[in-house]
Design a protein around this motif. Structure first.
Motif, PDB file in Angstrom:
ATOM      1  N   TYR A   1      -6.553  -9.820   3.121  1.00  0.00           N
ATOM      2  CA  TYR A   1      -6.153 -10.156   4.499  1.00  0.00           C
ATOM      3  C   TYR A   1      -7.323 -10.065   5.475  1.00  0.00           C
ATOM      4  O   TYR A   1      -7.277 -10.646   6.552  1.00  0.00           O
TER       5      TYR A   1
ATOM      6  N   GLU B   1       0.801  -1.215   0.000  1.00  0.00           N
ATOM      7  CA  GLU B   1       0.000   0.000   0.000  1.00  0.00           C
ATOM      8  C   GLU B   1       0.838   1.272   0.000  1.00  0.00           C
ATOM      9  O   GLU B   1       0.428   2.292  -0.534  1.00  0.00           O
TER      10      GLU B   1
ATOM     11  N   ALA C   1      -5.874  -3.874   4.522  1.00  0.00           N
ATOM     12  CA  ALA C   1      -5.699  -4.875   5.569  1.00  0.00           C
ATOM     13  C   ALA C   1      -6.507  -4.465   6.804  1.00  0.00           C
ATOM     14  O   ALA C   1      -6.757  -3.280   7.017  1.00  0.00           O
ATOM     15  N   PRO C   2      -6.925  -5.440   7.618  1.00  0.00           N
ATOM     16  CA  PRO C   2      -7.709  -5.091   8.820  1.00  0.00           C
ATOM     17  C   PRO C   2      -6.811  -4.562   9.937  1.00  0.00           C
ATOM     18  O   PRO C   2      -5.601  -4.775   9.907  1.00  0.00           O
ATOM     19  N   TYR C   3      -7.396  -3.883  10.903  1.00  0.00           N
ATOM     20  CA  TYR C   3      -6.769  -3.443  12.164  1.00  0.00           C
ATOM     21  C   TYR C   3      -5.834  -2.237  12.056  1.00  0.00           C
ATOM     22  O   TYR C   3      -5.847  -1.387  12.937  1.00  0.00           O
TER      23      TYR C   3
ATOM     24  N   PRO D   1       2.285 -10.016  18.132  1.00  0.00           N
ATOM     25  CA  PRO D   1       0.847  -9.759  18.343  1.00  0.00           C
ATOM     26  C   PRO D   1       0.142  -9.216  17.103  1.00  0.00           C
ATOM     27  O   PRO D   1      -1.042  -9.539  16.868  1.00  0.00           O
TER      28      PRO D   1
ATOM     29  N   ASP E   1       0.100  -2.839  10.232  1.00  0.00           N
ATOM     30  CA  ASP E   1      -0.004  -3.420   8.887  1.00  0.00           C
ATOM     31  C   ASP E   1       1.374  -3.650   8.253  1.00  0.00           C
ATOM     32  O   ASP E   1       1.489  -4.338   7.233  1.00  0.00           O
TER      33      ASP E   1
ATOM     34  N   LEU F   1       1.026  -9.947  13.988  1.00  0.00           N
ATOM     35  CA  LEU F   1       0.878 -11.097  13.077  1.00  0.00           C
ATOM     36  C   LEU F   1      -0.368 -11.883  13.454  1.00  0.00           C
ATOM     37  O   LEU F   1      -1.202 -12.210  12.612  1.00  0.00           O
ATOM     38  N   LYS F   2      -0.481 -12.191  14.763  1.00  0.00           N
ATOM     39  CA  LYS F   2      -1.603 -13.017  15.244  1.00  0.00           C
ATOM     40  C   LYS F   2      -2.939 -12.355  14.961  1.00  0.00           C
ATOM     41  O   LYS F   2      -3.895 -13.020  14.565  1.00  0.00           O
ATOM     42  N   ALA F   3      -3.013 -11.039  15.187  1.00  0.00           N
ATOM     43  CA  ALA F   3      -4.276 -10.321  14.971  1.00  0.00           C
ATOM     44  C   ALA F   3      -4.755 -10.520  13.537  1.00  0.00           C
ATOM     45  O   ALA F   3      -5.952 -10.633  13.287  1.00  0.00           O
ATOM     46  N   ARG F   4      -3.794 -10.582  12.602  1.00  0.00           N
ATOM     47  CA  ARG F   4      -4.145 -10.676  11.182  1.00  0.00           C
ATOM     48  C   ARG F   4      -4.196 -12.112  10.665  1.00  0.00           C
ATOM     49  O   ARG F   4      -4.323 -12.325   9.451  1.00  0.00           O
ATOM     50  N   GLY F   5      -4.078 -13.073  11.558  1.00  0.00           N
ATOM     51  CA  GLY F   5      -4.124 -14.476  11.130  1.00  0.00           C
ATOM     52  C   GLY F   5      -2.913 -14.887  10.325  1.00  0.00           C
ATOM     53  O   GLY F   5      -2.963 -15.845   9.563  1.00  0.00           O
ATOM     54  N   LEU F   6      -1.796 -14.162  10.491  1.00  0.00           N
ATOM     55  CA  LEU F   6      -0.570 -14.480   9.751  1.00  0.00           C
ATOM     56  C   LEU F   6       0.309 -15.357  10.634  1.00  0.00           C
ATOM     57  O   LEU F   6       0.575 -15.026  11.787  1.00  0.00           O
TER      58      LEU F   6
ATOM     59  N   MET G   1      -8.572 -13.524   6.384  1.00  0.00           N
ATOM     60  CA  MET G   1      -7.634 -14.555   6.850  1.00  0.00           C
ATOM     61  C   MET G   1      -8.266 -15.355   7.986  1.00  0.00           C
ATOM     62  O   MET G   1      -8.870 -14.801   8.906  1.00  0.00           O
ATOM     63  N   ASP G   2      -8.093 -16.663   7.900  1.00  0.00           N
ATOM     64  CA  ASP G   2      -8.580 -17.559   8.940  1.00  0.00           C
ATOM     65  C   ASP G   2      -7.684 -17.417  10.177  1.00  0.00           C
ATOM     66  O   ASP G   2      -6.509 -17.103  10.039  1.00  0.00           O
ATOM     67  N   GLY G   3      -8.232 -17.648  11.351  1.00  0.00           N
ATOM     68  CA  GLY G   3      -7.430 -17.732  12.577  1.00  0.00           C
ATOM     69  C   GLY G   3      -6.931 -16.411  13.116  1.00  0.00           C
ATOM     70  O   GLY G   3      -5.883 -16.361  13.760  1.00  0.00           O
ATOM     71  N   GLN G   4      -7.643 -15.321  12.881  1.00  0.00           N
ATOM     72  CA  GLN G   4      -7.235 -14.028  13.444  1.00  0.00           C
ATOM     73  C   GLN G   4      -7.426 -14.062  14.961  1.00  0.00           C
ATOM     74  O   GLN G   4      -8.437 -14.546  15.449  1.00  0.00           O
ATOM     75  N   ASN G   5      -6.429 -13.548  15.685  1.00  0.00           N
ATOM     76  CA  ASN G   5      -6.492 -13.540  17.150  1.00  0.00           C
ATOM     77  C   ASN G   5      -5.963 -12.204  17.658  1.00  0.00           C
ATOM     78  O   ASN G   5      -4.759 -11.963  17.662  1.00  0.00           O
ATOM     79  N   THR G   6      -6.882 -11.334  18.062  1.00  0.00           N
ATOM     80  CA  THR G   6      -6.507  -9.953  18.403  1.00  0.00           C
ATOM     81  C   THR G   6      -6.292  -9.744  19.903  1.00  0.00           C
ATOM     82  O   THR G   6      -6.143  -8.608  20.341  1.00  0.00           O
TER      83      THR G   6
ATOM     84  N   ILE H   1       2.916  -7.252   7.268  1.00  0.00           N
ATOM     85  CA  ILE H   1       2.723  -7.905   5.963  1.00  0.00           C
ATOM     86  C   ILE H   1       4.061  -7.969   5.221  1.00  0.00           C
ATOM     87  O   ILE H   1       4.335  -8.923   4.490  1.00  0.00           O
TER      88      ILE H   1
END
Lengths: 102, 139
Positions: free
Chosen positions: B52, A13, B18-20, A64, A35, A66-71, B55-60, A38
Motif C-alpha cells: 500500500y 496485520e 501500510a503508510p500513515y 479522508p 489503517d 481512504l484518500k490518504a492511502r490512494g484507495l 499506491m498511486d494517487g495518495q492524497n493526505t 483497508i
C-alpha cells in the motif's frame, strides 16, 4: 441506543476487525479508520468476512483515510458507507458509547 | 563483491506495513535515502501491507499528514534500481501493478535509458533473494 465500534488497524496485520465483528451485537455500527480502512476494500482476502457481517451491523469507512492511502471509494465493499470527519462526530453523538478496538 | 578497496554488501529494506497509520513506512524511506549515500548494493521489498505504500494517487490533504509517496520516484536518482513487489501480497489485496506508482531509473551503462525499477516477484523467488542478502532491515 447501540454502540459504535471503531477499528484502526489493517485486518492483514491484526485480528481486531475479526474480533470486533464477532463481538458486536446486531444493530451496532462499525467505523473503519486509519489503517483500518483497508478492511473496507473489495476483492481482498477479508472482503467476504466483511460482507457477511453487514447482515447484522452497519459499516462505515472514513473517506479522508481512504484518500490518504490512494484507495478509491469506488473499490469499497458494496453497502459500506464512506463518511467524513463531520459524520464521525454525528455517529459518535448518535450512539450510546464508542468502543475502540486496539 | 569488491569495488577497489571497498567491500560492497547487499542491503535489503523490507517494508511490510501500510503508510500513515504508523511511522514505519516514512522512517524506512528516510533510512533508505541516507543509506543510498554509501554506495552499497541496495534492494527494497514491498510485501504484505507494505504494498500500500506505493499506491498511486495518495492524497493526505484531509488527514493533515505529509504525503511522502512522491519521494519514492526519487529512488532511481539515488541509484536504487531493485524494488521488489511480492505478487501474492498484491493478489490477497485485490491489487495489481497498475494500482501502484511506476518507478524508473536511468541506466548509466545503457546511454541513460529509462528502465523499470519495479520487479514483480513471487513469494518463493523472494525467499531466495532474501537469503542472498548480507543485511536485511525490517520495517
Amino acid at each position: 441506543m447501540s454502540m459504535l465500534h471503531t477499528v484502526n488497524k489493517s485486518p492483514f496485520e491484526r485480528n481486531t476487525l475479526e474480533s470486533c465483528i464477532g463481538l458486536a451485537v446486531p444493530g451496532s455500527a462499525i467505523l473503519l479508520m486509519e489503517d483500518g480502512v483497508i478492511g473496507a476494500m473489495a476483492n481482498t482476502k477479508h472482503s467476504e468476512m466483511v460482507k457477511a457481517a453487514m447482515a447484522n451491523v452497519k459499516i462505515y469507512v472514513l473517506g479522508p483515510d481512504l484518500k490518504a492511502r490512494g484507495l478509491s471509494e469506488g473499490n469499497v465493499v458494496d453497502g459500506i458507507s464512506v463518511v467524513g470527519y463531520g459524520d464521525f462526530v454525528d455517529l459518535t453523538a448518535e450512539h450510546a458509547a464508542v468502543q475502540s478496538w486496539l | 563483491m569488491e569495488d577497489g578497496d571497498q567491500i560492497i554488501k547487499k542491503f535489503m529494506y523490507m517494508n511490510r506495513k501500510a503508510p500513515y497509520g504508523t511511522i514505519y513506512a516514512w522512517e524506512s524511506l528516510e533510512v533508505v535515502l541516507i543509506a543510498a549515500a554509501f554506495d552499497q548494493d541496495i534492494s527494497l521489498v514491498f510485501a504484505d501491507d507494505g504494498v500500500y505504500q506505493l499506491m498511486d494517487g495518495q492524497n493526505t490533504e484531509e488527514v493533515g499528514m505529509k504525503n511522502f509517496s512522491k519521494t519514492y520516484s526519487a529512488l532511481g536518482d539515488y541509484d536504487i534500481k531493485k524494488i521488489y513487489i511480492e505478487q501474492e501480497s498484491l493478489e490477497e489485496r485485490g491489487l495489481s501493478l497498475g494500482d501502484l506508482q511506476d518507478l524508473k531509473y536511468e541506466d548509466e551503462d545503457d546511454d541513460w535509458a529509462e528502465k523499470d525499477s519495479i520487479i514483480l516477484i513471487s513469494r518463493a523467488e523472494l525467499a531466495k533473494v532474501i537469503d542472498e542478502q548480507d543485511v536485511v532491515f525490517s520495517f
